[in-house]
Write an enzyme that holds these catalytic residues in place. Structure first.
Site, PDB file in Angstrom:
ATOM      1  N   HIS A 104       0.813  -1.204   0.000  1.00 12.46           N
ATOM      2  CA  HIS A 104       0.000   0.000   0.000  1.00 12.46           C
ATOM      3  C   HIS A 104       0.853   1.264   0.000  1.00 12.46           C
ATOM      4  O   HIS A 104       1.974   1.285   0.517  1.00 12.46           O
ATOM      5  CB  HIS A 104      -0.899   0.028   1.244  1.00 12.46           C
ATOM      6  CG  HIS A 104      -1.882  -1.095   1.273  1.00 12.46           C
ATOM      7  ND1 HIS A 104      -2.533  -1.480   2.419  1.00 12.46           N
ATOM      8  CD2 HIS A 104      -2.309  -1.942   0.312  1.00 12.46           C
ATOM      9  CE1 HIS A 104      -3.321  -2.498   2.154  1.00 12.46           C
ATOM     10  NE2 HIS A 104      -3.205  -2.805   0.882  1.00 12.46           N
ATOM     11  N   LYS A 119       6.259   6.121   7.581  1.00 11.98           N
ATOM     12  CA  LYS A 119       5.702   5.180   8.569  1.00 11.98           C
ATOM     13  C   LYS A 119       6.799   4.692   9.508  1.00 11.98           C
ATOM     14  O   LYS A 119       7.855   4.253   9.071  1.00 11.98           O
ATOM     15  CB  LYS A 119       5.064   3.981   7.859  1.00 11.98           C
ATOM     16  CG  LYS A 119       3.905   4.379   6.942  1.00 11.98           C
ATOM     17  CD  LYS A 119       3.419   3.253   6.072  1.00 11.98           C
ATOM     18  CE  LYS A 119       2.335   3.761   5.142  1.00 11.98           C
ATOM     19  NZ  LYS A 119       1.939   2.765   4.130  1.00 11.98           N
ATOM     20  N   TYR A 174       1.774   1.433  13.992  1.00  9.25           N
ATOM     21  CA  TYR A 174       2.637   2.325  13.226  1.00  9.25           C
ATOM     22  C   TYR A 174       2.136   3.756  13.254  1.00  9.25           C
ATOM     23  O   TYR A 174       0.943   4.004  13.273  1.00  9.25           O
ATOM     24  CB  TYR A 174       2.817   1.837  11.785  1.00  9.25           C
ATOM     25  CG  TYR A 174       1.562   1.580  11.001  1.00  9.25           C
ATOM     26  CD1 TYR A 174       0.697   0.539  11.321  1.00  9.25           C
ATOM     27  CD2 TYR A 174       1.258   2.361   9.894  1.00  9.25           C
ATOM     28  CE1 TYR A 174      -0.444   0.295  10.582  1.00  9.25           C
ATOM     29  CE2 TYR A 174       0.133   2.122   9.137  1.00  9.25           C
ATOM     30  CZ  TYR A 174      -0.715   1.086   9.486  1.00  9.25           C
ATOM     31  OH  TYR A 174      -1.856   0.853   8.732  1.00  9.25           O
ATOM     32  N   ASP A 228      -6.560  -5.771  -2.404  1.00 12.11           N
ATOM     33  CA  ASP A 228      -5.178  -6.210  -2.627  1.00 12.11           C
ATOM     34  C   ASP A 228      -5.107  -7.330  -3.656  1.00 12.11           C
ATOM     35  O   ASP A 228      -4.155  -7.416  -4.425  1.00 12.11           O
ATOM     36  CB  ASP A 228      -4.551  -6.638  -1.301  1.00 12.11           C
ATOM     37  CG  ASP A 228      -4.331  -5.445  -0.377  1.00 12.11           C
ATOM     38  OD1 ASP A 228      -4.081  -5.669   0.831  1.00 12.11           O
ATOM     39  OD2 ASP A 228      -4.437  -4.296  -0.859  1.00 12.11           O
TER      40      ASP A 228
HETATM   41  C1  T46 Z   1      -5.178   2.747   6.688  1.00 14.35           C
HETATM   42  C2  T46 Z   1      -6.448   3.272   7.265  1.00 14.35           C
HETATM   43  C3  T46 Z   1      -7.645   2.595   7.096  1.00 14.35           C
HETATM   44  N1  T46 Z   1      -8.801   3.099   7.639  1.00 14.35           N
HETATM   45  C4  T46 Z   1     -10.034   2.346   7.454  1.00 14.35           C
HETATM   46  C5  T46 Z   1     -10.424   2.113   6.002  1.00 14.35           C
HETATM   47  C6  T46 Z   1     -11.100   0.769   6.020  1.00 14.35           C
HETATM   48  O1  T46 Z   1     -12.496   0.937   6.276  1.00 14.35           O
HETATM   49  C7  T46 Z   1     -10.462   0.031   7.188  1.00 14.35           C
HETATM   50  C8  T46 Z   1      -9.423  -0.991   6.762  1.00 14.35           C
HETATM   51  O2  T46 Z   1      -8.550  -0.328   5.869  1.00 14.35           O
HETATM   52  P1  T46 Z   1      -7.519  -1.154   5.004  1.00 14.35           P
HETATM   53  O3  T46 Z   1      -8.157  -2.433   4.540  1.00 14.35           O
HETATM   54  O4  T46 Z   1      -6.938  -0.225   3.964  1.00 14.35           O
HETATM   55  O5  T46 Z   1      -6.416  -1.507   6.093  1.00 14.35           O
HETATM   56  P2  T46 Z   1      -4.971  -2.143   5.792  1.00 14.35           P
HETATM   57  O6  T46 Z   1      -5.080  -3.202   4.732  1.00 14.35           O
HETATM   58  O7  T46 Z   1      -4.391  -2.504   7.091  1.00 14.35           O
HETATM   59  O8  T46 Z   1      -4.172  -0.919   5.166  1.00 14.35           O
HETATM   60  C9  T46 Z   1      -2.922  -0.525   5.666  1.00 14.35           C
HETATM   61  O9  T46 Z   1      -2.044  -1.543   5.316  1.00 14.35           O
HETATM   62  C10 T46 Z   1      -0.697  -1.244   5.033  1.00 14.35           C
HETATM   63  C11 T46 Z   1       0.167  -2.224   5.785  1.00 14.35           C
HETATM   64  C12 T46 Z   1      -0.256   0.138   5.194  1.00 14.35           C
HETATM   65  O10 T46 Z   1       0.946   0.423   5.284  1.00 14.35           O
HETATM   66  C13 T46 Z   1      -1.226   1.235   5.186  1.00 14.35           C
HETATM   67  O11 T46 Z   1      -1.077   2.016   6.355  1.00 14.35           O
HETATM   68  C14 T46 Z   1      -2.640   0.827   5.065  1.00 14.35           C
HETATM   69  O12 T46 Z   1      -2.954   0.818   3.683  1.00 14.35           O
HETATM   70  O13 T46 Z   1      -9.832   1.040   8.000  1.00 14.35           O
HETATM   71  C15 T46 Z   1      -8.817   4.273   8.366  1.00 14.35           C
HETATM   72  O14 T46 Z   1      -9.868   4.722   8.847  1.00 14.35           O
HETATM   73  N2  T46 Z   1      -7.650   4.956   8.542  1.00 14.35           N
HETATM   74  C16 T46 Z   1      -6.460   4.503   8.020  1.00 14.35           C
HETATM   75  O15 T46 Z   1      -5.410   5.158   8.230  1.00 14.35           O
END
Ligand code: T46
Length: 181
Positions: free
Chosen positions: A61, A70, A130, A168
């Site tokens: 991401h 980060k 993080y 993803d």
């Molecule tokens: C990243 C983020 C997500 N969200 C909400 C959006 C979605 O409704 C839910 C899950 O989000 P997401 O599926 O994008 O979460 P990850 O797959 O852990 O995403 C992260 O994964 C990799 C490892 C990264 O480095 C990034 O920080 C980030 O993209 O949390 C938020 O409200 N705030 C945030 O800062």
């Protein structure tokens, strides 16, 4: 705080002081003065915490607008954490670096803006913490294929296919992605 450079200039391994005793341990997971004294005067605006089961892979991401720096650590369990240089102007464009972060080694990773980031969960459960330098910007949140052969990340074998989000799974490869100049 010991700081170790990596093959990707700007991406740093940080080893904090850990004070163990019969009760367990204490460590300062972040201290602005310690970081500043180490030449890392970084302003963070948001703290994130995600929990993942074994085999979950989150990434790769990045935020195209408002790119995030980060500072990463694992509070529980273990992950294989990866950074990829996504700056087309960089001599290291498309190159990756990975390492295990765990509640045993207490290591942290600093990834500056301009990099893609992802991790594979190696323990039954991992709590991933993080700090980021810019706020979440859903509109510019991007994914890149975790298994892009052009990047060639050597993910550890957990004995099963990784578990990814739909976003993803559908992520483009580097050849078809909009990244940084
Ligand atoms: C990243 C983020 C997500 N969200 C909400 C959006 C979605 O409704 C839910 C899950 O989000 P997401 O599926 O994008 O979460 P990850 O797959 O852990 O995403 C992260 O994964 C990799 C490892 C990264 O480095 C990034 O920080 C980030 O993209 O949390 C938020 O409200 N705030 C945030 O800062």
């Amino acid at each position: 705080m010991e700081i170790i450079e990596t093959p990707l200039p700007g991406v740093l391994r940080l080893k904090p002081r850990v004070f163990g005793d019969a009760r367990g341990f204490f460590t300062e997971s972040w201290n602005a003065r310690t970081m500043r004294d180490a030449g890392l005067d970084i302003a963070f605006v948001q703290d994130n915490h995600s929990r993942s089961a074994r085999g979950v892979l989150r990434g790769l991401h990045f935020q195209l607008a408002n790119p995030q720096g980060k500072l990463i650590r694992v509070g529980r369990g273990a992950v294989y954490d990866v950074a990829v240089d996504l700056r087309r102007s960089s001599s290291h464009f498309g190159q990756w670096f990975g390492l295990e972060l765990s509640d045993e080694n207490h290591e942290m990773l600093w990834i500056p803006p301009g990099f893609g980031h992802g991790f594979l969960t190696l323990s039954d459960v991992a709590d991933f913490h993080y700090k980021v330098t810019t706020h979440y910007d859903a509109a510019s949140d991007r994914s890149l294929a975790w298994n892009d052969p052009e990047i060639g990340i050597a993910w550890p074998d957990t004995g099963a296919a990784p578990q990814l989000s739909a976003k993803d799974i559908a992520a483009p490869t580097l050849a078809h992605a909009e990244v940084f100049a």
